[in-house]
Design a protein around this motif. Structure first.
Motif, short mmCIF file in Angstrom:
data_model
loop_
_atom_site.label_atom_id
_atom_site.label_comp_id
_atom_site.label_asym_id
_atom_site.label_seq_id
_atom_site.Cartn_x
_atom_site.Cartn_y
_atom_site.Cartn_z
N LEU A 164 -47.71 -21.10 7.59
CA LEU A 164 -47.28 -20.91 8.97
C LEU A 164 -48.07 -19.79 9.66
CD1 LEU A 164 -43.41 -21.12 8.49
CD2 LEU A 164 -44.96 -22.91 9.30
N PRO A 165 -48.29 -19.92 10.97
CA PRO A 165 -48.96 -18.85 11.73
C PRO A 165 -48.13 -17.56 11.68
CG PRO A 165 -48.86 -20.88 13.01
CD PRO A 165 -47.97 -21.08 11.81
N VAL A 166 -48.82 -16.43 11.67
CA VAL A 166 -48.14 -15.14 11.57
C VAL A 166 -47.15 -14.96 12.72
CG1 VAL A 166 -48.47 -12.64 11.70
CG2 VAL A 166 -49.99 -14.03 10.29
N GLN A 167 -47.54 -15.34 13.93
CA GLN A 167 -46.66 -15.13 15.07
C GLN A 167 -45.38 -15.93 14.94
OE1 GLN A 167 -47.29 -12.75 17.46
NE2 GLN A 167 -45.12 -13.13 17.89
N LYS A 168 -45.47 -17.12 14.35
CA LYS A 168 -44.26 -17.92 14.16
C LYS A 168 -43.31 -17.23 13.19
CE LYS A 168 -42.66 -22.64 13.32
NZ LYS A 168 -43.06 -24.05 13.08
N LEU A 169 -43.84 -16.62 12.14
CA LEU A 169 -43.02 -15.89 11.18
C LEU A 169 -42.37 -14.67 11.85
CD1 LEU A 169 -45.36 -15.95 8.06
CD2 LEU A 169 -43.23 -17.23 8.35
N ILE A 170 -43.16 -13.97 12.67
CA ILE A 170 -42.62 -12.80 13.37
C ILE A 170 -41.49 -13.21 14.30
CG2 ILE A 170 -43.14 -11.00 15.07
CD1 ILE A 170 -45.97 -10.88 13.85
N ASP A 171 -41.72 -14.26 15.08
CA ASP A 171 -40.70 -14.71 16.03
C ASP A 171 -39.42 -15.14 15.31
OD1 ASP A 171 -42.48 -14.24 18.05
OD2 ASP A 171 -43.09 -16.32 18.30
N ALA A 172 -39.58 -15.81 14.17
CA ALA A 172 -38.41 -16.24 13.40
C ALA A 172 -37.66 -15.04 12.85
CB ALA A 172 -38.84 -17.16 12.26
N GLY A 173 -38.41 -14.01 12.40
CA GLY A 173 -37.78 -12.81 11.88
C GLY A 173 -37.00 -12.07 12.94
N VAL A 174 -37.58 -11.95 14.14
CA VAL A 174 -36.90 -11.27 15.24
C VAL A 174 -35.63 -12.02 15.63
CG1 VAL A 174 -37.08 -10.66 17.68
CG2 VAL A 174 -39.00 -10.21 16.13
N ALA A 175 -35.73 -13.35 15.74
CA ALA A 175 -34.57 -14.16 16.11
C ALA A 175 -33.48 -14.06 15.06
CB ALA A 175 -34.99 -15.61 16.31
#
Length: 294
Positions: free
Chosen positions: A32-43
């Protein structure tokens, strides 16, 4: 930040839910793209540990949810500073401190100095409810010339400051190697002085890199003079576990009864528990709101 075994699964489970993955599909995380992982973590964090309510005064509670090592009783047997300082480092001195404004500065907001008393009251009320008036009064008494934004910054920084004091208290309670506590209050002149004593502001002074970090320090004579005093303290501490040197007033080791704190500014001075009364107003307000300390 430590997380107990009983709660360790909540955040990763929430992240997987955000990504639509199951526990058997962990290998797909690598694709997965890093930004997608970050966004999922924040959510996920917003759902598991939603914001709101009074600011947290203590971050040592071991059973909260969040990113961090898990206290599992095996690899990590206990929280390193809860309920006591770790025995393994009892004979190692510590240098502990914070900046005055930490994460609440005007670095990205040119309008902070326009904050009114009414806006200050509204912001603090959202954090501490009915005790906000008492808290503001305590900080205004201790800082009668400060602007509303400065008072808001001091109040918002209590959690970081209190944790530093608590760590020094636990270290001192071992009656072994000393702890030395500092508060960095020097106000940078850059950006019309809006950043104030922001988080990590002292690092350029610790390494005597004033001109290399001119965008943070302004590169002036005051900054260079303070950097000479601060960097020599860190050098002395690295050499002998004691930050004292001829360029500073005598810096006593921290004790719970006095709370000696080196205040780094254009004039360096040692003060005993310099923000104690007003800081305790906040911690007592928090204890009343959440007796469990979280």
């Amino acid at each position: 930040r430590m997380v107990q075994t009983a709660t360790r699964a909540k955040v990763p489970a929430a992240v997987l839910a955000e990504l639509g993955l199951s526990a058997s599909q962990l290998d797909q995380l690598h694709t997965l793209p890093v930004q997608k992982l970050i966004d999922a973590g924040v959510a996920a964090m917003r759902k598991v540990a939603p914001a709101g309510g009074p600011a947290r005064v203590y971050h040592r509670r071991p059973d909260r949810n969040g990113w961090g090592p898990t206290v599992d009783g095996q690899i990590l047997p206990q929280h390193p500073f809860d309920p006591a300082a770790p025995a393994i480092s009892a004979n190692i001195p510590m240098l502990i401190g914070t900046t005055l404004n930490e994460f609440t500065s005007g670095v990205n907001n040119p309008n902070v100095d326009a904050m009114t008393d009414a806006e200050l009251a509204e912001r603090v009320q959202a954090m501490y409810g009915v005790r906000s008036t008492q808290i503001i009064a305590a900080y205004r008494k201790a800082n009668p010339k400060s602007k509303p934004f400065d008072l808001f910054s001091f109040i918002s920084t209590v959690s970081t400051r209190q944790n530093a004091v608590a760590q020094a208290e636990l270290k001192a309670a071992q009656n072994a190697a000393p702890a030395y506590l500092y508060l960095f209050t020097w106000q940078t002149p850059v950006l019309d002085s809006r950043p104030r004593a922001f988080h990590c502001a002292e690092l350029a002074f610790v390494f005597d890199n004033i001109d290399r970090c001119v965008n943070m320090t302004g590169g002036g004579a005051d900054a260079r003079a303070l950097a000479a005093r601060v960097s020599e303290a860190w050098i002395a501490f690295a050499r002998k576990g004691d930050p004292n040197h001829p360029g500073l007033p005598k810096w006593p080791a921290f004790t719970t009864d006095k709370g000696a704190t080196m205040v780094f500014d254009n004039k360096c001075d040692v003060k005993n528990d310099p923000d104690g009364p007003e800081r305790r107003t906040v911690t007592m307000a928090w204890a009343a709101f959440r007796p469990d300390g979280y």
